[in-house]
Motif scaffolding. Structure first.
Motif, PDB file in Angstrom:
ATOM      1  N   ILE A   1      60.771  31.546  27.467  1.00  0.00           N
ATOM      2  CA  ILE A   1      61.592  31.786  26.565  1.00  0.00           C
ATOM      3  C   ILE A   1      61.668  30.469  25.524  1.00  0.00           C
ATOM      4  N   GLY A   2      61.007  29.493  25.910  1.00  0.00           N
ATOM      5  CA  GLY A   2      60.577  28.385  25.159  1.00  0.00           C
ATOM      6  C   GLY A   2      59.521  28.778  24.232  1.00  0.00           C
ATOM      7  N   LYS A   3      58.481  29.294  24.427  1.00  0.00           N
ATOM      8  CA  LYS A   3      57.602  29.498  23.833  1.00  0.00           C
ATOM      9  C   LYS A   3      57.896  30.662  22.640  1.00  0.00           C
ATOM     10  N   ALA A   4      58.783  31.868  23.138  1.00  0.00           N
ATOM     11  CA  ALA A   4      59.310  32.756  22.328  1.00  0.00           C
ATOM     12  C   ALA A   4      60.199  32.299  21.514  1.00  0.00           C
ATOM     13  N   GLU A   5      61.014  31.437  21.525  1.00  0.00           N
ATOM     14  CA  GLU A   5      61.871  30.766  20.663  1.00  0.00           C
ATOM     15  C   GLU A   5      61.042  30.054  19.638  1.00  0.00           C
ATOM     16  N   ALA A   6      60.131  29.425  20.032  1.00  0.00           N
ATOM     17  CA  ALA A   6      59.104  28.544  19.104  1.00  0.00           C
ATOM     18  C   ALA A   6      58.308  29.476  17.987  1.00  0.00           C
ATOM     19  N   GLN A   7      57.981  30.726  18.523  1.00  0.00           N
ATOM     20  CA  GLN A   7      57.347  31.649  17.677  1.00  0.00           C
ATOM     21  C   GLN A   7      58.423  32.228  16.754  1.00  0.00           C
ATOM     22  N   LEU A   8      59.826  32.459  17.294  1.00  0.00           N
ATOM     23  CA  LEU A   8      60.736  32.985  16.353  1.00  0.00           C
ATOM     24  C   LEU A   8      61.067  31.905  15.208  1.00  0.00           C
ATOM     25  N   TYR A   9      61.219  30.572  15.615  1.00  0.00           N
ATOM     26  CA  TYR A   9      61.271  29.515  14.689  1.00  0.00           C
ATOM     27  C   TYR A   9      60.299  29.557  13.735  1.00  0.00           C
ATOM     28  N   GLU A  10      59.204  29.750  14.108  1.00  0.00           N
ATOM     29  CA  GLU A  10      58.023  29.732  12.931  1.00  0.00           C
ATOM     30  C   GLU A  10      57.929  30.834  12.224  1.00  0.00           C
ATOM     31  N   LEU A  11      58.334  31.983  12.671  1.00  0.00           N
ATOM     32  CA  LEU A  11      58.285  32.997  12.031  1.00  0.00           C
ATOM     33  C   LEU A  11      59.762  33.019  10.896  1.00  0.00           C
ATOM     34  N   ALA A  12      60.793  32.299  11.461  1.00  0.00           N
ATOM     35  CA  ALA A  12      62.056  32.172  10.349  1.00  0.00           C
ATOM     36  C   ALA A  12      61.650  31.246   9.292  1.00  0.00           C
TER      37      ALA A  12
ATOM     38  N   VAL B   1      69.917  16.264   6.395  1.00  0.00           N
ATOM     39  CA  VAL B   1      70.650  16.775   7.700  1.00  0.00           C
ATOM     40  C   VAL B   1      70.097  16.221   8.750  1.00  0.00           C
ATOM     41  N   THR B   2      71.058  15.520   9.774  1.00  0.00           N
ATOM     42  CA  THR B   2      70.488  14.548  10.810  1.00  0.00           C
ATOM     43  C   THR B   2      70.953  14.930  12.340  1.00  0.00           C
ATOM     44  N   ALA B   3      70.168  14.890  13.137  1.00  0.00           N
ATOM     45  CA  ALA B   3      70.390  15.345  14.471  1.00  0.00           C
ATOM     46  C   ALA B   3      70.288  14.079  15.380  1.00  0.00           C
ATOM     47  N   PHE B   4      71.406  13.693  15.882  1.00  0.00           N
ATOM     48  CA  PHE B   4      71.595  12.383  16.822  1.00  0.00           C
ATOM     49  C   PHE B   4      71.777  12.652  18.385  1.00  0.00           C
ATOM     50  N   PHE B   5      70.547  12.593  18.864  1.00  0.00           N
ATOM     51  CA  PHE B   5      70.537  12.828  20.431  1.00  0.00           C
ATOM     52  C   PHE B   5      71.164  11.446  21.027  1.00  0.00           C
TER      53      PHE B   5
ATOM     54  N   LEU C   1      69.002  24.304  15.725  1.00  0.00           N
ATOM     55  CA  LEU C   1      69.951  23.424  14.743  1.00  0.00           C
ATOM     56  C   LEU C   1      69.073  23.596  13.406  1.00  0.00           C
ATOM     57  N   LYS C   2      67.961  23.668  13.337  1.00  0.00           N
ATOM     58  CA  LYS C   2      67.053  23.821  12.022  1.00  0.00           C
ATOM     59  C   LYS C   2      67.399  25.288  11.334  1.00  0.00           C
ATOM     60  N   ARG C   3      67.249  26.194  12.462  1.00  0.00           N
ATOM     61  CA  ARG C   3      67.510  27.618  12.052  1.00  0.00           C
ATOM     62  C   ARG C   3      68.749  27.880  11.436  1.00  0.00           C
ATOM     63  N   GLN C   4      69.975  27.058  12.028  1.00  0.00           N
ATOM     64  CA  GLN C   4      71.351  27.191  11.892  1.00  0.00           C
ATOM     65  C   GLN C   4      71.902  26.662  10.617  1.00  0.00           C
ATOM     66  N   HIS C   5      71.528  25.329  10.382  1.00  0.00           N
ATOM     67  CA  HIS C   5      72.086  24.463   9.377  1.00  0.00           C
ATOM     68  C   HIS C   5      70.806  23.788   8.932  1.00  0.00           C
ATOM     69  N   GLY C   6      69.772  23.914   9.047  1.00  0.00           N
ATOM     70  CA  GLY C   6      68.728  23.022   8.432  1.00  0.00           C
ATOM     71  C   GLY C   6      68.662  21.750   9.117  1.00  0.00           C
ATOM     72  N   LEU C   7      67.583  21.146   9.200  1.00  0.00           N
ATOM     73  CA  LEU C   7      67.299  19.635   9.842  1.00  0.00           C
ATOM     74  C   LEU C   7      66.260  18.951   9.118  1.00  0.00           C
ATOM     75  N   ASN C   8      66.311  17.642   8.793  1.00  0.00           N
ATOM     76  CA  ASN C   8      65.527  16.975   8.186  1.00  0.00           C
ATOM     77  C   ASN C   8      65.197  15.536   8.819  1.00  0.00           C
TER      78      ASN C   8
END
Length: 506
Positions: A153-164, A262-266, A336-343
């Motif tokens: 699932i993680g690999k598929a999500e990475a490929q989808l993200y890169e495609l997007a 756009v900032t993600a804080f973990f 998050l990058k797909r949905q809102h952007g991430l920088n």
């Protein structure tokens, strides 16, 4: 109409139809004809369209040749392209060089060139998505002990993200020319920005000058002993980057940051509410303990409400899930990058992350090595700076000079090696306040007063100040940056000096 598949049997092919991947040769012909008729049509699609996006390979080669001529400042038309395609066997199958003239003669207008380009790009993404789906299904039908379903699932999500984000599902070599053009674009963006930064601004003038901003694909380690202000500095940077965020929309409607982030804080140590309270205290200049205990005067409460109204619009996202794994951080950041952007990504702190847990024999040093490699890979994959906070060993406390060094990093080998920038937060005031000299038994009052006066003078010199020691930087100089620090608000700011002043909002 679907067919019933008997248990344990193979699916029936009865009624199955052959489906060709989505394409539109007419749109490709119309775009190429418009380009050959008027080379200015290239400007409308150059930003997002590539030769590999064409379903017909010959069309892709024609587009690539046109692009090269236009970029050289030459005219691209059937006459200039004839020499390049006389020996092209692929073009011969669809009419040879005469096909070029046919494309140009069949076009009435170039007005719709951009629309044709977007359609071609969209159909390319659909074909790539079909290929990705087929690979996903095939891998799922072949379970292996080494690869779990979650890893698939993680690999598929990475490929989808890169495609997007890029429209391509696999990496590869890039020509130096393409990389060079991107480097010049970044330099142009830095030149246009106030402060001439090439990266995300921290909002701290001297630190931005030293680093040139926070650069995409960099892993930055921010380390310090407890009570030095690591989390405070990280929240200040995250807030300043989010506050400065400005965006523009490209030809395909995608948002692109031109300043700020756009900032993600973990936050693996503090809850989201605690972190929000701290940021509120910093911006409203109210001690956080007064907010928690409700000991606010009317004017302080008004400042708190005003600050909250300003903060709620910021593109700042907080995830306070404890004990996250590096793979979970990667998955959530991609989403998050797909949905809102991430920088910009901030992680508080590195030692609270978990590795993949693939081996029970893995020791902590190996796990931290995996985590730092994963964070560096994440920074490159998402093309954003990643700031990871880190603890320091107790060796600092044993030295007379308490300023940290690279060797003080816990599991320092992997952290120091993988990081592009290593910074230490140091507040001498913290140690001085706990080291007030007392009178020695064999010491005269005069000698004691002299020592105490020196201590007091040093306390005044470093009062409400902090140092950020840049101990490693791949792209620039190392050195020390001095900042102001107000402990009651846990707020860092620009230090007033002779050549610049503190920001008015401090």
């Amino acid at each position: 109409m679907s067919s019933v598949i008997p248990f344990g049997g193979a699916p029936s092919n009865e009624g199955a139809t052959f489906r060709t991947p989505p394409h539109n040769f007419e749109a490709e012909q119309a775009l190429l004809g418009a380009l050959l008729l008027n080379n200015r049509a290239f400007e409308k699609v150059a930003e997002f369209l590539r030769p590999e996006h064409f379903a017909e390979p010959a069309h892709g080669r024609i587009f690539a040749a046109c692009a090269k001529l236009v970029e050289r400042g030459q005219i691209a038309n059937p006459v200039t392209l004839k020499t390049y395609f006389e020996s092209d066997g692929g073009l011969a199958e669809i009419g040879g060089t005469a096909y070029l003239a046919q494309l140009a003669n069949s076009v009435v207008s170039i007005i719709n060139a951009e629309d044709y380009g977007k359609l071609i790009h969209d159909l390319h993404l659909r074909r790539e998505l079909i290929a990705l789906g087929e690979d996903l299904v095939n891998h799922a039908f072949e379970p292996t002990i080494e690869t779990s379903a979650m890893e698939q699932i993680g690999k598929a999500e990475a490929q989808l993200y890169e495609l997007a984000t890029t429209g391509q599902t696999e990496g590869g070599f890039e020509t130096f020319n393409a990389v060079l053009i991107e480097a010049v674009r970044q330099a142009e963006a830095a030149h246009k920005r106030q402060g001439k930064l090439s990266g995300v601004p921290t909002g701290l003038v001297d630190l931005d000058t030293k680093l040139g901003g926070l650069h995409s694909s960099d892993l930055l380690i921010l380390a310090g002993r407890p009570s030095m202000g690591k989390t405070s500095l990280a929240t200040n940077i995250a807030f300043n980057a989010a506050k400065a965020y400005r965006e523009e929309v490209d030809a395909l409607g995608a948002r692109k940051a031109v300043d700020g982030a756009v900032t993600a804080f973990f936050s693996l140590e503090m809850s989201a509410e605690q972190l929000a309270t701290r940021i509120l205290a910093e911006q409203a200049e109210i001690p956080s303990h007064k907010i928690r205990q409700g000991e606010l005067a009317n004017d302080e409460f008004e400042r708190l409400v005003t600050a909250a109204q300003e903060l709620h619009r910021l593109p700042l996202f907080i995830d306070d899930t404890p004990a996250l794994s590096i793979s979970a951080v990667r998955t959530r950041a991609r989403r998050l990058k797909r949905q809102h952007g991430l920088n910009l990504i901030v992680i508080d702190y590195l030692q609270l992350l978990r590795g993949s847990g693939g081996s029970s024999e893995q020791n902590r040093v190996q796990e931290v090595s995996e985590i730092t490699r994963g964070l560096k890979a994440l920074a490159k994959e998402l093309d954003v700076p990643v700031i990871a906070l880190s603890q320091l060993s107790r060796a600092v406390e044993q030295r007379e000079d308490k300023r940290p060094q690279l060797a003080d990093l816990r599991e320092s080998g992997s952290i120091e090696q993988d990081a592009d920038v290593v910074m230490f937060v140091f507040r001498e005031q913290y140690y001085l306040e706990r080291a007030e000299p007392g009178q020695r038994p064999d010491e005269t009052p005069e000698k004691f007063n002299e020592r105490h006066a020196k201590w007091q003078q040093r306390c005044e010199e470093v009062w409400n100040t902090a140092e950020v020691i840049v101990a490693k930087q791949r792209h620039g100089p190392v050195g020390t940056v001095r900042l102001s620090f107000h402990g009651e608000f846990t707020k860092f700011g620009n230090l007033i000096t002779g050549d610049h002043y503190q920001d008015p909002g401090f």
